[in-house]
Write an enzyme that holds these catalytic residues in place. Structure first.
Site, mmCIF file in Angstrom:
data_model
loop_
_atom_site.group_PDB
_atom_site.id
_atom_site.type_symbol
_atom_site.label_atom_id
_atom_site.label_comp_id
_atom_site.label_asym_id
_atom_site.label_seq_id
_atom_site.Cartn_x
_atom_site.Cartn_y
_atom_site.Cartn_z
ATOM 1 N N ASN A 9 -23.309 -5.995 -15.552
ATOM 2 C CA ASN A 9 -23.565 -4.668 -15.039
ATOM 3 C C ASN A 9 -23.471 -3.783 -15.723
ATOM 4 O O ASN A 9 -22.032 -3.243 -16.180
ATOM 5 C CB ASN A 9 -23.093 -4.637 -13.463
ATOM 6 C CG ASN A 9 -23.301 -3.183 -13.124
ATOM 7 O OD1 ASN A 9 -24.023 -2.463 -13.356
ATOM 8 N ND2 ASN A 9 -22.481 -2.823 -11.933
ATOM 9 N N LYS A 11 -24.010 -0.507 -15.655
ATOM 10 C CA LYS A 11 -23.581 0.850 -15.367
ATOM 11 C C LYS A 11 -24.377 1.881 -16.138
ATOM 12 O O LYS A 11 -25.318 1.673 -16.540
ATOM 13 C CB LYS A 11 -21.930 1.096 -14.997
ATOM 14 C CG LYS A 11 -21.395 -0.200 -14.354
ATOM 15 C CD LYS A 11 -20.061 0.004 -13.885
ATOM 16 C CE LYS A 11 -19.502 -1.286 -13.375
ATOM 17 N NZ LYS A 11 -18.033 -1.070 -12.940
ATOM 18 N N HIS A 95 -23.231 -1.695 -4.444
ATOM 19 C CA HIS A 95 -22.318 -2.013 -5.263
ATOM 20 C C HIS A 95 -21.328 -0.982 -4.762
ATOM 21 O O HIS A 95 -21.589 0.417 -4.443
ATOM 22 C CB HIS A 95 -22.789 -1.580 -6.794
ATOM 23 C CG HIS A 95 -21.557 -1.751 -7.862
ATOM 24 N ND1 HIS A 95 -20.848 -0.691 -7.926
ATOM 25 C CD2 HIS A 95 -21.369 -2.826 -8.689
ATOM 26 C CE1 HIS A 95 -19.810 -1.433 -8.997
ATOM 27 N NE2 HIS A 95 -20.063 -2.488 -9.183
ATOM 28 N N GLU A 97 -19.574 1.518 -6.304
ATOM 29 C CA GLU A 97 -19.615 2.786 -6.817
ATOM 30 C C GLU A 97 -20.850 3.440 -6.259
ATOM 31 O O GLU A 97 -20.770 4.665 -5.898
ATOM 32 C CB GLU A 97 -20.007 2.490 -8.452
ATOM 33 C CG GLU A 97 -18.503 2.307 -9.210
ATOM 34 C CD GLU A 97 -19.009 1.561 -10.341
ATOM 35 O OE1 GLU A 97 -20.112 1.346 -10.991
ATOM 36 O OE2 GLU A 97 -17.729 0.751 -10.872
ATOM 37 N N GLU A 167 -16.867 -8.454 -4.740
ATOM 38 C CA GLU A 167 -16.106 -7.548 -5.562
ATOM 39 C C GLU A 167 -15.004 -6.627 -4.828
ATOM 40 O O GLU A 167 -15.385 -5.677 -4.199
ATOM 41 C CB GLU A 167 -17.148 -6.609 -6.286
ATOM 42 C CG GLU A 167 -18.165 -7.337 -6.953
ATOM 43 C CD GLU A 167 -18.766 -6.447 -7.936
ATOM 44 O OE1 GLU A 167 -18.693 -6.932 -9.194
ATOM 45 O OE2 GLU A 167 -19.325 -5.575 -7.649
ATOM 46 N N GLY A 173 -12.843 -2.408 -12.572
ATOM 47 C CA GLY A 173 -12.735 -1.435 -13.530
ATOM 48 C C GLY A 173 -11.220 -1.052 -13.542
ATOM 49 O O GLY A 173 -10.838 -0.192 -14.527
ATOM 50 N N SER A 212 -12.965 -6.944 -13.008
ATOM 51 C CA SER A 212 -12.187 -7.158 -14.125
ATOM 52 C C SER A 212 -12.283 -8.470 -14.523
ATOM 53 O O SER A 212 -11.307 -8.878 -14.936
ATOM 54 C CB SER A 212 -10.576 -6.577 -13.815
ATOM 55 O OG SER A 212 -10.558 -5.368 -13.589
HETATM 56 P P1 PGA Z 1 -15.426 -4.580 -14.088
HETATM 57 O O1 PGA Z 1 -16.696 -4.333 -13.233
HETATM 58 O O2 PGA Z 1 -15.957 -6.113 -14.625
HETATM 59 O O3 PGA Z 1 -15.339 -3.430 -15.270
HETATM 60 O O4 PGA Z 1 -14.333 -4.424 -13.140
HETATM 61 C C1 PGA Z 1 -17.500 -5.139 -12.297
HETATM 62 C C2 PGA Z 1 -18.762 -4.409 -11.505
HETATM 63 O O5 PGA Z 1 -18.606 -3.174 -11.049
HETATM 64 O O6 PGA Z 1 -19.611 -5.079 -11.051
#
Ligand code: PGA
Length: 250
Positions: A9, A11, A95, A97, A167, A173, A212
């Site tokens: 992803n 982003k 997601h 976010e 997740e 992140g 992560s």
């Molecule tokens: P990350 O993001 O690997 O940077 O933690 C995962 C995601 O948002 O799907």
């Protein structure tokens, strides 16, 4: 050998040119990856068509978002048909976010599901608890609620077209990955819910882990029985770190 989805992803990263360069690097490395790997990327909208073309069917391509309506006065939004025409086969829905930063929830996510499925896109639904949910032992309750909301409009025959990503919000992140026991427990609970909802076909809905994931932890996570792949953010932005994860899927 079971298939594993290794999804990146991106982003709000990568211009069209950068996205094509990264896709090209992934495509070149594709023949050396384990056969069981399904490599997939979710570029930003502006890079979608060029990435799909560069991927040449060897890398799966998805979009990061969609609007539930087919067309109309929705400034800044994008429809399922536009995504399909640009070459997307998958779409992320729910997601964290989007949930946290853009206040997306419940019926709006259900409407996105309906639109995606009706158009022929395959939704990758993201669910996960916040830290305070986990600390107050509400993880299962949150997963149940998020699943129920988003699966509400899904017809039984559409079950096999879905994928779920577990997740935990506190692991995205942050560099703070969930423990293997936490992942195994959440995945087996999600599986239970999927089977309750779809019957035996619920057993084959892929359940990915995200939060992560990087080359230092991917091997153990992908080795867990209930894990059918990973959704990777930060570590998917460079070919080397993303491919290092994919190589563990052997
Ligand atoms: P990350 O993001 O690997 O940077 O933690 C995962 C995601 O948002 O799907």
């Amino acid at each position: 050998m079971k298939e594993l989805v290794i999804a990146g992803n991106w982003k709000m990263n990568k211009t069209r040119r950068e996205a094509v360069a990264l896709t090209l690097a992934l495509r070149e490395a594709r023949p050396d990856l384990p056969a069981a790997v399904r490599l997939r990327v979710f570029p930003p909208f502006t890079g979608l068509a060029a990435v799909a073309e560069t991927a040449g069917g060897e890398i799966e391509v998805g979009a990061q978002n969609l609007h539930p309506e087919r067309a109309g006065a929705f400034t800044g939004e994008i429809s399922a048909r536009m995504l399909l025409e640009a070459g997307a086969e998958y779409v992320l829905i729910g997601h964290s976010e989007r949930r946290v930063l853009f206040a997306e929830m419940g019926s709006f996510l259900a409407a996105k599901m309906r639109a995606a499925l009706a158009a022929g896109l395959r939704p990758l639904v993201c669910i996960g608890e916040r830290l305070d949910d986990r600390e107050s032992e509400r993880t299962r309750a949150v997963l149940t609620q998020q699943l129920e909301e988003v699966l509400a409009p899904v017809q039984p025959e559409d079950g096999p077209r879905l994928e779920i990503a577990y997740e935990p919000v506190w692991a995205i992140g942050t560099g703070r990955v969930a423990t293997l026991a936490q992942i195994a427990d959440a995945h087996s609970y999600i599986r239970e819910r999927l089977v309750a909802r779809f019957g035996p076909p619920g057993r084959s809905v892929p359940v990915l882990y995200g939060g992560s994931v990087d080359a230092t932890n991917a091997k153990e996570i992908l080795g867990l029985d209930g894990v059918d792949g990973v959704l990777v953010g930060g570590a998917s932005l460079e070919a080397t770190s993303f491919l290092a994860i994919a190589r563990y899927a052997g």
